[in-house]
Design a protein around this motif. Sequence first.
Motif, PDB file in Angstrom:
ATOM      1  N   PRO A  41     -15.507  -8.710  28.386  1.00 17.88           N
ATOM      2  CA  PRO A  41     -16.024  -9.236  29.665  1.00 17.88           C
ATOM      3  C   PRO A  41     -15.645 -10.705  29.856  1.00 17.88           C
ATOM      4  O   PRO A  41     -15.682 -11.489  28.924  1.00 17.88           O
ATOM      5  CB  PRO A  41     -17.538  -9.084  29.531  1.00 17.88           C
ATOM      6  CG  PRO A  41     -17.738  -8.055  28.475  1.00 17.88           C
ATOM      7  CD  PRO A  41     -16.563  -8.193  27.543  1.00 17.88           C
ATOM      8  N   VAL A  42     -15.296 -11.065  31.066  1.00 14.01           N
ATOM      9  CA  VAL A  42     -14.953 -12.434  31.406  1.00 14.01           C
ATOM     10  C   VAL A  42     -16.250 -13.236  31.475  1.00 14.01           C
ATOM     11  O   VAL A  42     -17.223 -12.785  32.079  1.00 14.01           O
ATOM     12  CB  VAL A  42     -14.224 -12.479  32.767  1.00 14.01           C
ATOM     13  CG1 VAL A  42     -13.990 -13.911  33.214  1.00 14.01           C
ATOM     14  CG2 VAL A  42     -12.922 -11.713  32.687  1.00 14.01           C
ATOM     15  N   PRO A  43     -16.307 -14.423  30.858  1.00 10.89           N
ATOM     16  CA  PRO A  43     -17.524 -15.238  30.977  1.00 10.89           C
ATOM     17  C   PRO A  43     -17.811 -15.565  32.443  1.00 10.89           C
ATOM     18  O   PRO A  43     -16.901 -15.696  33.254  1.00 10.89           O
ATOM     19  CB  PRO A  43     -17.184 -16.510  30.204  1.00 10.89           C
ATOM     20  CG  PRO A  43     -16.067 -16.138  29.306  1.00 10.89           C
ATOM     21  CD  PRO A  43     -15.295 -15.058  30.030  1.00 10.89           C
ATOM     22  N   ASP A  44     -19.053 -15.706  32.766  1.00 14.47           N
ATOM     23  CA  ASP A  44     -19.511 -15.970  34.124  1.00 14.47           C
ATOM     24  C   ASP A  44     -20.263 -17.296  34.116  1.00 14.47           C
ATOM     25  O   ASP A  44     -21.232 -17.454  33.373  1.00 14.47           O
ATOM     26  CB  ASP A  44     -20.434 -14.821  34.544  1.00 14.47           C
ATOM     27  CG  ASP A  44     -20.853 -14.894  35.982  1.00 14.47           C
ATOM     28  OD1 ASP A  44     -21.245 -15.975  36.440  1.00 14.47           O
ATOM     29  OD2 ASP A  44     -20.804 -13.854  36.644  1.00 14.47           O
ATOM     30  N   LEU A  45     -19.844 -18.263  34.929  1.00 14.07           N
ATOM     31  CA  LEU A  45     -20.476 -19.585  34.943  1.00 14.07           C
ATOM     32  C   LEU A  45     -21.952 -19.533  35.312  1.00 14.07           C
ATOM     33  O   LEU A  45     -22.723 -20.408  34.935  1.00 14.07           O
ATOM     34  CB  LEU A  45     -19.759 -20.527  35.911  1.00 14.07           C
ATOM     35  CG  LEU A  45     -18.559 -21.262  35.372  1.00 14.07           C
ATOM     36  CD1 LEU A  45     -17.888 -22.073  36.470  1.00 14.07           C
ATOM     37  CD2 LEU A  45     -18.922 -22.144  34.204  1.00 14.07           C
ATOM     38  N   ILE A  46     -22.371 -18.536  36.066  1.00 15.69           N
ATOM     39  CA  ILE A  46     -23.784 -18.427  36.418  1.00 15.69           C
ATOM     40  C   ILE A  46     -24.607 -18.182  35.160  1.00 15.69           C
ATOM     41  O   ILE A  46     -25.673 -18.764  34.980  1.00 15.69           O
ATOM     42  CB  ILE A  46     -24.009 -17.317  37.466  1.00 15.69           C
ATOM     43  CG1 ILE A  46     -23.365 -17.726  38.786  1.00 15.69           C
ATOM     44  CG2 ILE A  46     -25.503 -17.042  37.653  1.00 15.69           C
ATOM     45  CD1 ILE A  46     -23.361 -16.640  39.826  1.00 15.69           C
ATOM     46  N   ASP A  47     -24.108 -17.344  34.272  1.00 11.65           N
ATOM     47  CA  ASP A  47     -24.824 -17.013  33.038  1.00 11.65           C
ATOM     48  C   ASP A  47     -24.446 -17.929  31.884  1.00 11.65           C
ATOM     49  O   ASP A  47     -25.292 -18.289  31.075  1.00 11.65           O
ATOM     50  CB  ASP A  47     -24.521 -15.575  32.615  1.00 11.65           C
ATOM     51  CG  ASP A  47     -25.057 -14.551  33.596  1.00 11.65           C
ATOM     52  OD1 ASP A  47     -26.090 -14.823  34.234  1.00 11.65           O
ATOM     53  OD2 ASP A  47     -24.434 -13.492  33.723  1.00 11.65           O
ATOM     54  N   ASN A  48     -23.163 -18.241  31.759  1.00 10.67           N
ATOM     55  CA  ASN A  48     -22.656 -18.980  30.609  1.00 10.67           C
ATOM     56  C   ASN A  48     -21.893 -20.226  31.045  1.00 10.67           C
ATOM     57  O   ASN A  48     -20.704 -20.146  31.357  1.00 10.67           O
ATOM     58  CB  ASN A  48     -21.721 -18.093  29.777  1.00 10.67           C
ATOM     59  CG  ASN A  48     -22.421 -16.881  29.251  1.00 10.67           C
ATOM     60  OD1 ASN A  48     -22.325 -15.808  29.824  1.00 10.67           O
ATOM     61  ND2 ASN A  48     -23.150 -17.055  28.171  1.00 10.67           N
ATOM     62  N   PRO A  49     -22.575 -21.378  31.070  1.00 10.90           N
ATOM     63  CA  PRO A  49     -21.875 -22.612  31.407  1.00 10.90           C
ATOM     64  C   PRO A  49     -20.700 -22.855  30.466  1.00 10.90           C
ATOM     65  O   PRO A  49     -20.560 -22.196  29.434  1.00 10.90           O
ATOM     66  CB  PRO A  49     -22.960 -23.680  31.221  1.00 10.90           C
ATOM     67  CG  PRO A  49     -24.240 -22.945  31.417  1.00 10.90           C
ATOM     68  CD  PRO A  49     -23.986 -21.580  30.832  1.00 10.90           C
ATOM     69  N   LEU A  50     -19.878 -23.829  30.819  1.00  4.02           N
ATOM     70  CA  LEU A  50     -18.676 -24.156  30.068  1.00  4.02           C
ATOM     71  C   LEU A  50     -18.755 -25.613  29.636  1.00  4.02           C
ATOM     72  O   LEU A  50     -19.162 -26.475  30.412  1.00  4.02           O
ATOM     73  CB  LEU A  50     -17.457 -23.944  30.976  1.00  4.02           C
ATOM     74  CG  LEU A  50     -16.082 -24.244  30.414  1.00  4.02           C
ATOM     75  CD1 LEU A  50     -15.741 -23.279  29.289  1.00  4.02           C
ATOM     76  CD2 LEU A  50     -15.045 -24.148  31.528  1.00  4.02           C
ATOM     77  N   HIS A  51     -18.368 -25.879  28.393  1.00  5.86           N
ATOM     78  CA  HIS A  51     -18.304 -27.261  27.902  1.00  5.86           C
ATOM     79  C   HIS A  51     -16.847 -27.672  27.788  1.00  5.86           C
ATOM     80  O   HIS A  51     -16.045 -26.964  27.173  1.00  5.86           O
ATOM     81  CB  HIS A  51     -18.973 -27.386  26.533  1.00  5.86           C
ATOM     82  CG  HIS A  51     -18.782 -28.742  25.917  1.00  5.86           C
ATOM     83  ND1 HIS A  51     -19.485 -29.840  26.333  1.00  5.86           N
ATOM     84  CD2 HIS A  51     -17.946 -29.175  24.942  1.00  5.86           C
ATOM     85  CE1 HIS A  51     -19.102 -30.897  25.625  1.00  5.86           C
ATOM     86  NE2 HIS A  51     -18.174 -30.521  24.786  1.00  5.86           N
ATOM     87  N   LEU A  52     -16.499 -28.803  28.393  1.00  5.49           N
ATOM     88  CA  LEU A  52     -15.172 -29.396  28.249  1.00  5.49           C
ATOM     89  C   LEU A  52     -15.322 -30.569  27.295  1.00  5.49           C
ATOM     90  O   LEU A  52     -16.083 -31.504  27.563  1.00  5.49           O
ATOM     91  CB  LEU A  52     -14.634 -29.863  29.602  1.00  5.49           C
ATOM     92  CG  LEU A  52     -14.551 -28.795  30.689  1.00  5.49           C
ATOM     93  CD1 LEU A  52     -14.073 -29.399  32.001  1.00  5.49           C
ATOM     94  CD2 LEU A  52     -13.650 -27.650  30.253  1.00  5.49           C
ATOM     95  N   GLY A  53     -14.618 -30.496  26.154  1.00  6.71           N
ATOM     96  CA  GLY A  53     -14.821 -31.495  25.116  1.00  6.71           C
ATOM     97  C   GLY A  53     -13.585 -32.273  24.748  1.00  6.71           C
ATOM     98  O   GLY A  53     -12.521 -32.145  25.373  1.00  6.71           O
ATOM     99  N   LEU A  54     -13.746 -33.084  23.716  1.00  8.96           N
ATOM    100  CA  LEU A  54     -12.646 -33.892  23.203  1.00  8.96           C
ATOM    101  C   LEU A  54     -11.472 -33.015  22.799  1.00  8.96           C
ATOM    102  O   LEU A  54     -11.664 -31.865  22.387  1.00  8.96           O
ATOM    103  CB  LEU A  54     -13.118 -34.701  21.994  1.00  8.96           C
ATOM    104  CG  LEU A  54     -14.211 -35.738  22.259  1.00  8.96           C
ATOM    105  CD1 LEU A  54     -14.608 -36.420  20.949  1.00  8.96           C
ATOM    106  CD2 LEU A  54     -13.758 -36.750  23.281  1.00  8.96           C
ATOM    107  N   GLY A  55     -10.292 -33.558  22.914  1.00  7.87           N
ATOM    108  CA  GLY A  55      -9.105 -32.789  22.548  1.00  7.87           C
ATOM    109  C   GLY A  55      -8.788 -31.694  23.534  1.00  7.87           C
ATOM    110  O   GLY A  55      -8.134 -30.716  23.190  1.00  7.87           O
ATOM    111  N   ALA A  56      -9.250 -31.836  24.763  1.00  9.64           N
ATOM    112  CA  ALA A  56      -9.003 -30.857  25.833  1.00  9.64           C
ATOM    113  C   ALA A  56      -9.495 -29.465  25.444  1.00  9.64           C
ATOM    114  O   ALA A  56      -8.875 -28.456  25.750  1.00  9.64           O
ATOM    115  CB  ALA A  56      -7.526 -30.825  26.212  1.00  9.64           C
TER     116      ALA A  56
END
Length: 170
Positions: A41-56
């Motif tokens: 299943p593709v992650p869904d931003l409504i349910d599963n936020p995304l973290h953008l971190g160091l090192g891209a």
Amino acid sequence: MAADCKSAGFSLRWFKSNPLHHRALLSPRSKRLDWLRGDTPVPDLIDNPLHLGLGATAVVEPTFSGMAWYADYVARHADDGAEGRLVTLYTFSEPWTSWEMHPAGEEVVICTFGSIMLIQESADGGRSSLTLGPGEYGINPRGIWHTADIGESATVLFITAGWGTQHRPR
């Protein structure tokens, strides 16, 4: 999402002018399968936020479970400090009940459906507002208290420098 529109025979102009279809593609009820990963299943931003971190880096977050989730998020990504960014998608039907402020950096606010009025309060107590519609965005500057009023409904994408975020009642 653009690929979904093209494969369905819709142009991006059609997609932007029909926000209810846009919302359906973002809804957890319409999860698609990622055929390149063997039906994962593709992650869904409504349910599963995304973290953008160091090192891209980009990290799918655990399911959002309420305000305590944010403290756990900070602990999970403490090594990224002020450079980490939280990407979330929320749907609102009522005005916010609090103010918030991000001392570590700016917050990008992108309206994907409906309308949202961002209200910002400067250090001297002056207030300004900006109303966003689908496809429009605003920026909450570092250290500026902000809240929001909602039209009938709004779905909004946030890219937040969340380190040290503070809240106060509205």
